[in-house]
Design a protein around this motif. Structure first.
Motif, short mmCIF file in Angstrom:
data_model
loop_
_atom_site.label_atom_id
_atom_site.label_comp_id
_atom_site.label_asym_id
_atom_site.label_seq_id
_atom_site.Cartn_x
_atom_site.Cartn_y
_atom_site.Cartn_z
N TYR A 182 0.70 -1.24 0.13
CA TYR A 182 0.08 -0.32 0.18
C TYR A 182 0.75 1.52 0.06
CZ TYR A 182 -3.74 -3.01 1.20
OH TYR A 182 -4.92 -4.11 0.99
N ALA A 184 2.93 2.44 2.03
CA ALA A 184 2.81 2.93 3.32
C ALA A 184 4.19 2.98 3.76
CB ALA A 184 1.82 2.30 4.13
N GLU A 188 3.34 10.43 4.63
CA GLU A 188 2.07 10.68 3.76
C GLU A 188 1.10 9.60 3.36
OE1 GLU A 188 5.23 11.35 3.11
OE2 GLU A 188 5.34 13.52 3.87
N LYS A 189 1.56 8.42 3.22
CA LYS A 189 0.54 7.36 3.06
C LYS A 189 0.62 6.36 4.18
CE LYS A 189 1.29 7.74 -2.01
NZ LYS A 189 1.70 6.88 -3.10
N TYR A 228 3.17 4.01 9.49
CA TYR A 228 3.88 3.72 8.52
C TYR A 228 5.10 2.94 8.59
CZ TYR A 228 7.08 7.44 9.80
OH TYR A 228 7.92 8.22 10.48
#
Length: 432
Positions: A182, A184, A188-189, A228
């Motif tokens: 994903y 991550a 930010e993700k 993350y």
């Protein structure tokens, strides 16, 4: 530091484990106590040894490994340090001065307001140091338990050893692909924890433990409620810098230096020799760093030492009390018929002090026994007005024989060292 002993989770007994932890922790407290008594200091790193000793003892008597173990070790460490600081250390301090470290003598020591205040301050510091030092051990155990599977062996390991690396790599292999999938791997993700756990649980029933382990290791990081994967932290932990070996070497050298300091301090206190003084009636020992007076007479000895004062520059400074040394005198004689007990001596001394024109600001009377089992009256007389002056009178009674040891100084900073020297002399005193 590396612990090679291992314990299986959820096996054993709490009772036997706690008994073993108490034994191990007590043994590991010895450096702490010796450093305090002979070195006059406390070191938080020694508190870590106490918790480590508890772990060894817990394991030796097959204690049950569970999530409550860190709390057990912390509580026991606090109990052991409390007993060591408030009971064992005062007892050793008494014994160090040649007295019998009995419960009665420890109680008398606590009746001294100055000592009681000082030991309680040290106790508070001891508690803080114990929490800090023991946390090094308990936090490591907590991490091990959080990631351990049922029946899996757990070992106390404070270094990044091969076993620890293996455990970490297995957790990374399980979790990292999900974050990569994903994307991550940056703030930010970041993903929700539940999203990660949902995919881990498909392959591993200990998803929460694995996730928690990597989070505690700093590889999985939290950002605004999400998580993350930090590839930078992974690289630091899986591929440690070459200088980590040097860090271990420095740590070992530091530990060796610490041990040498403790040993040297203890030896310094033990090697101080005493000088024997005697005649046909009495004998006693006096520390060699006290100078014997050249004007001694029959049945009388005098000693002096510059502790926190300095000799006068010239003989004209007779009123310069700050230049006077601390002094200890020894005298003995046969008592008169009006004295039959140490209580009679106390009454006479008390009346003499109360009738004196120079009123003392503080007086204290204590009746006990010397190491030679003679009746002893110790009197403290303090004058706080100029010039400040402190006297200790020791009366040693043996039948018709009475000895009087006096200790005197104009510098109140001399009190501790002067009193120790006088106490030691008194307990070495013997009638021939």
């Amino acid at each position: 530091m590396e612990e090679e002993n291992v314990i299986k989770k959820a096996q054993g007994s709490y009772l036997t484990g706690i008994i073993g932890a108490i034994i191990g922790g007590t043994i590991a407290t010895i450096p702490w106590v010796l450093m305090y008594v002979y070195g006059g200091m406390m070191l938080s790193i020694l508190a870590a040894l106490i918790a480590a000793g508890e772990f060894y003892g817990y394991k030796l008597l097959k204690g049950k490994m569970s999530k409550g173990l860190p709390a057990i070790l912390m509580v026991l460490a606090l109990v052991i340090v409390t007993v060591a600081t408030l009971v064992v250390i005062p007892g050793l301090l008494i014994q160090k001065e040649g007295l019998n470290p009995s419960v009665a003598n420890i109680k008398k020591l606590y009746s001294n307001e100055e000592f009681a205040t000082a030991i309680m301050k040290d106790f508070v510091i001891s508690v803080v140091f114990t929490i800090l030092g023991a946390s090094i051990i308990t936090s490591n155990i907590k991490k091990q338990l959080a990631n351990a599977e049922e029946g899996k062996e757990i070992k106390l390991d404070l270094n990044n050893t091969e076993e620890n690396l293996k455990m970490k790599k297995e957790a990374i292999e399980l979790v990292k692909p999900i974050f990569v999938k994903y994307e991550a791997t940056s703030k930010e993700k970041a993903m929700m924890k539940e999203e990660v756990l949902a995919e881990i649980e498909i392959e591993n029933q200990n998803a929460k433990q694995v996730f928690s382990y990597l989070q505690q290791s700093g590889i999985v990081k939290k950002y605004k409620g999400k998580y993350y994967y930090s590839e930078e932290n992974e690289n630091k932990q899986i591929n440690p810098k070459k200088n980590s070996t040097w860090k271990k070497v420095v740590g070992i050298i530091g530990a060796i230096i610490l041990v040498l300091v403790v040993v040297a301090t203890i030896l310094d206190n033990w090697v101080k020799s005493d000088i024997d003084y005697n005649d046909e009636k009495v004998s006693f020992k006096m520390a060699e760093d006290w100078t014997a007076s050249e004007e001694n007479e029959e049945r009388e000895w005098g000693f002096y030492k510059y502790i926190n004062t300095f000799p006068a520059q010239s003989s004209t400074s007779q009123q310069d009390y700050s230049s006077y040394p601390a002094a200890i005198g020894v005298y003995y004689d046969v008592i008169d018929e009006n004295i039959s007990s140490i209580e009679d001596i106390k009454t006479n001394v008390q009346n003499s002090i109360e009738s004196s024109e120079d009123k003392a600001d503080e007086t204290n009377f204590d009746i006990s026994k010397t190491s030679g089992n003679y009746d002893l009256l110790k009197v403290k007389v303090l004058y706080k007005t100029y010039p400040e002056e402190l006297w200790y009178y020791y009366y040693i009674l043996d039948g018709d024989n009475l000895a009087c040891i006096t200790a005197h100084t104009f510098s109140l900073a001399d009190q501790e060292e002067m009193e120790k020297a006088a106490d030691k002399l008194v307990n070495s005193f013997k009638w021939m």
